[in-house]
Write a protein that holds these residues in place. Sequence first.
Motif, PDB file in Angstrom:
ATOM      1  N   ALA A 152      20.962  11.746  -1.804  1.00  0.00           N
ATOM      2  CA  ALA A 152      21.386  12.339  -0.228  1.00  0.00           C
ATOM      3  C   ALA A 152      22.739  12.048   0.076  1.00  0.00           C
ATOM      4  O   ALA A 152      23.499  12.883   0.737  1.00  0.00           O
ATOM      5  CB  ALA A 152      20.384  11.618   0.834  1.00  0.00           C
ATOM      6  N   ARG A 153      23.380  10.815  -0.324  1.00  0.00           N
ATOM      7  CA  ARG A 153      24.641  10.698   0.154  1.00  0.00           C
ATOM      8  C   ARG A 153      25.740  11.431  -0.663  1.00  0.00           C
ATOM      9  O   ARG A 153      26.794  11.819  -0.127  1.00  0.00           O
ATOM     10  CB  ARG A 153      24.959   9.027  -0.275  1.00  0.00           C
ATOM     11  N   VAL A 154      25.434  11.628  -2.180  1.00  0.00           N
ATOM     12  CA  VAL A 154      26.211  12.429  -2.734  1.00  0.00           C
ATOM     13  C   VAL A 154      26.171  13.642  -2.643  1.00  0.00           C
ATOM     14  O   VAL A 154      27.007  14.621  -2.665  1.00  0.00           O
ATOM     15  CB  VAL A 154      26.057  12.146  -4.336  1.00  0.00           C
ATOM     16  N   LEU A 155      24.793  14.332  -2.752  1.00  0.00           N
ATOM     17  CA  LEU A 155      24.793  15.868  -2.895  1.00  0.00           C
ATOM     18  C   LEU A 155      24.784  16.609  -1.407  1.00  0.00           C
ATOM     19  O   LEU A 155      25.315  17.505  -1.556  1.00  0.00           O
ATOM     20  CB  LEU A 155      23.317  16.065  -3.552  1.00  0.00           C
ATOM     21  N   ASP A 180      10.562  13.236  -0.469  1.00  0.00           N
ATOM     22  CA  ASP A 180      11.682  12.888   0.482  1.00  0.00           C
ATOM     23  C   ASP A 180      12.127  13.961   1.416  1.00  0.00           C
ATOM     24  O   ASP A 180      12.970  14.789   0.764  1.00  0.00           O
ATOM     25  CB  ASP A 180      12.732  12.073  -0.078  1.00  0.00           C
ATOM     26  N   ARG A 181      11.966  14.381   2.596  1.00  0.00           N
ATOM     27  CA  ARG A 181      12.096  15.202   3.303  1.00  0.00           C
ATOM     28  C   ARG A 181      13.820  15.516   3.380  1.00  0.00           C
ATOM     29  O   ARG A 181      14.235  16.653   3.685  1.00  0.00           O
ATOM     30  CB  ARG A 181      11.317  15.420   4.871  1.00  0.00           C
ATOM     31  N   ARG A 182      14.517  14.280   3.374  1.00  0.00           N
ATOM     32  CA  ARG A 182      16.024  14.567   3.476  1.00  0.00           C
ATOM     33  C   ARG A 182      16.414  15.620   2.484  1.00  0.00           C
ATOM     34  O   ARG A 182      17.438  16.083   2.502  1.00  0.00           O
ATOM     35  CB  ARG A 182      16.699  13.199   3.294  1.00  0.00           C
ATOM     36  N   LEU A 183      15.751  15.427   1.135  1.00  0.00           N
ATOM     37  CA  LEU A 183      16.149  16.044   0.056  1.00  0.00           C
ATOM     38  C   LEU A 183      15.648  17.574  -0.212  1.00  0.00           C
ATOM     39  O   LEU A 183      15.912  18.232  -1.347  1.00  0.00           O
ATOM     40  CB  LEU A 183      15.872  15.258  -1.283  1.00  0.00           C
ATOM     41  N   GLU A 184      14.747  17.959   0.918  1.00  0.00           N
ATOM     42  CA  GLU A 184      14.561  19.430   0.613  1.00  0.00           C
ATOM     43  C   GLU A 184      15.458  20.410   0.378  1.00  0.00           C
ATOM     44  O   GLU A 184      15.370  21.326  -0.518  1.00  0.00           O
ATOM     45  CB  GLU A 184      13.581  19.912   1.909  1.00  0.00           C
ATOM     46  N   PRO A 185      16.913  20.415   0.956  1.00  0.00           N
ATOM     47  CA  PRO A 185      17.824  21.278   0.646  1.00  0.00           C
ATOM     48  C   PRO A 185      18.347  21.154  -0.657  1.00  0.00           C
ATOM     49  O   PRO A 185      18.729  22.173  -1.364  1.00  0.00           O
ATOM     50  CB  PRO A 185      18.741  20.839   1.670  1.00  0.00           C
ATOM     51  N   VAL A 186      18.374  20.011  -1.366  1.00  0.00           N
ATOM     52  CA  VAL A 186      18.806  19.743  -2.656  1.00  0.00           C
ATOM     53  C   VAL A 186      18.024  20.356  -3.810  1.00  0.00           C
ATOM     54  O   VAL A 186      18.214  21.249  -4.619  1.00  0.00           O
ATOM     55  CB  VAL A 186      18.917  18.232  -3.014  1.00  0.00           C
ATOM     56  N   PHE A 187      16.417  20.091  -3.441  1.00  0.00           N
ATOM     57  CA  PHE A 187      15.436  20.771  -4.197  1.00  0.00           C
ATOM     58  C   PHE A 187      15.328  22.305  -4.079  1.00  0.00           C
ATOM     59  O   PHE A 187      15.159  23.206  -5.146  1.00  0.00           O
ATOM     60  CB  PHE A 187      14.069  20.258  -4.288  1.00  0.00           C
ATOM     61  N   ALA A 188      15.831  22.602  -2.960  1.00  0.00           N
ATOM     62  CA  ALA A 188      15.777  24.106  -2.660  1.00  0.00           C
ATOM     63  C   ALA A 188      16.810  24.856  -3.487  1.00  0.00           C
ATOM     64  O   ALA A 188      16.752  25.895  -3.964  1.00  0.00           O
ATOM     65  CB  ALA A 188      16.029  24.411  -1.198  1.00  0.00           C
ATOM     66  N   LEU A 189      17.908  24.145  -3.662  1.00  0.00           N
ATOM     67  CA  LEU A 189      19.167  24.744  -4.665  1.00  0.00           C
ATOM     68  C   LEU A 189      18.747  24.394  -6.050  1.00  0.00           C
ATOM     69  O   LEU A 189      19.874  24.897  -6.935  1.00  0.00           O
ATOM     70  CB  LEU A 189      20.209  24.115  -4.071  1.00  0.00           C
ATOM     71  N   ALA A 190      17.761  23.725  -6.465  1.00  0.00           N
ATOM     72  CA  ALA A 190      17.701  23.486  -8.058  1.00  0.00           C
ATOM     73  C   ALA A 190      17.517  24.550  -8.647  1.00  0.00           C
ATOM     74  O   ALA A 190      16.481  25.404  -8.433  1.00  0.00           O
ATOM     75  CB  ALA A 190      16.682  22.090  -8.070  1.00  0.00           C
ATOM     76  N   SER A 191      17.858  24.371  -9.920  1.00  0.00           N
ATOM     77  CA  SER A 191      17.644  25.395 -10.995  1.00  0.00           C
ATOM     78  C   SER A 191      16.036  25.157 -11.618  1.00  0.00           C
ATOM     79  O   SER A 191      15.703  23.836 -11.775  1.00  0.00           O
ATOM     80  CB  SER A 191      18.556  25.241 -12.030  1.00  0.00           C
ATOM     81  N   PRO A 192      15.361  25.991 -12.120  1.00  0.00           N
ATOM     82  CA  PRO A 192      14.141  25.666 -12.718  1.00  0.00           C
ATOM     83  C   PRO A 192      14.229  24.838 -14.007  1.00  0.00           C
ATOM     84  O   PRO A 192      13.114  24.058 -13.987  1.00  0.00           O
ATOM     85  CB  PRO A 192      13.514  27.069 -12.991  1.00  0.00           C
ATOM     86  N   ARG A 193      15.109  24.790 -14.821  1.00  0.00           N
ATOM     87  CA  ARG A 193      15.171  24.098 -15.877  1.00  0.00           C
ATOM     88  C   ARG A 193      15.406  22.511 -15.420  1.00  0.00           C
ATOM     89  O   ARG A 193      16.147  22.076 -14.588  1.00  0.00           O
ATOM     90  CB  ARG A 193      16.441  24.646 -16.551  1.00  0.00           C
TER      91      ARG A 193
END
Length: 221
Positions: A152-155, A180-193
Amino acid sequence: MTRVRPVAGGGRAVEVAPERLAGWFDRFADRHGGVAATRTTPTHVLVTAADGATAEVAAAFGGFAPTGEAGGLAVGALLANATAPRRLGLLLVRLGGHSVGIARDGVVEVSTTDSRQVHGRNKAGGWSQQRFARRREGQARVALHAAADDAARVLLPRLPDLDAVVLGGDRQALDALRADRRLEPVFALASPRVLDVPEPRRAVLDEAARRARAVEVVVRD
């Protein structure tokens, strides 16, 4: 060293650095008696050799353009996509450690790495095993919470500047962070690989930054 792994349904996935991709397809053509056709869609490039072998690439970032079908080898759209400059977020997690960073064109610019003790499984039975399991679960929760905090802090503050996030490590640990709901935007941008990586260390993060740019070519002979 070229990384190769088996894929479901037969065949193998080969990691190829963007700078080596043109030469790789030239050698693929030589090995299989030439290329009969190349089909490009927004999401996939499929190269079919004269002997029936295929080499297929799914778009990891963005999409392929222009699209269409051509006789022979025509991978210009693939090469343009693979070599485009990109800034990527990296999130590598295993149960006892994590490494998070930002990389531009394969070079890490920002990073943080941490490790936490998580004991292995105890084969003893009875109350001793139960106490050990509870302690291990507590250690795992602490380690994963630390990983989520660093992610959360870095990304999160840098997401608007990222083309994608590339994940690596243990899928169960990553799934725990997904909750972790804080990281929803991070995983939304994640590549499938998801990169297969050892215990995350800074050197592992540097290698993952280079591998994140690599193209996975699925070959079926």
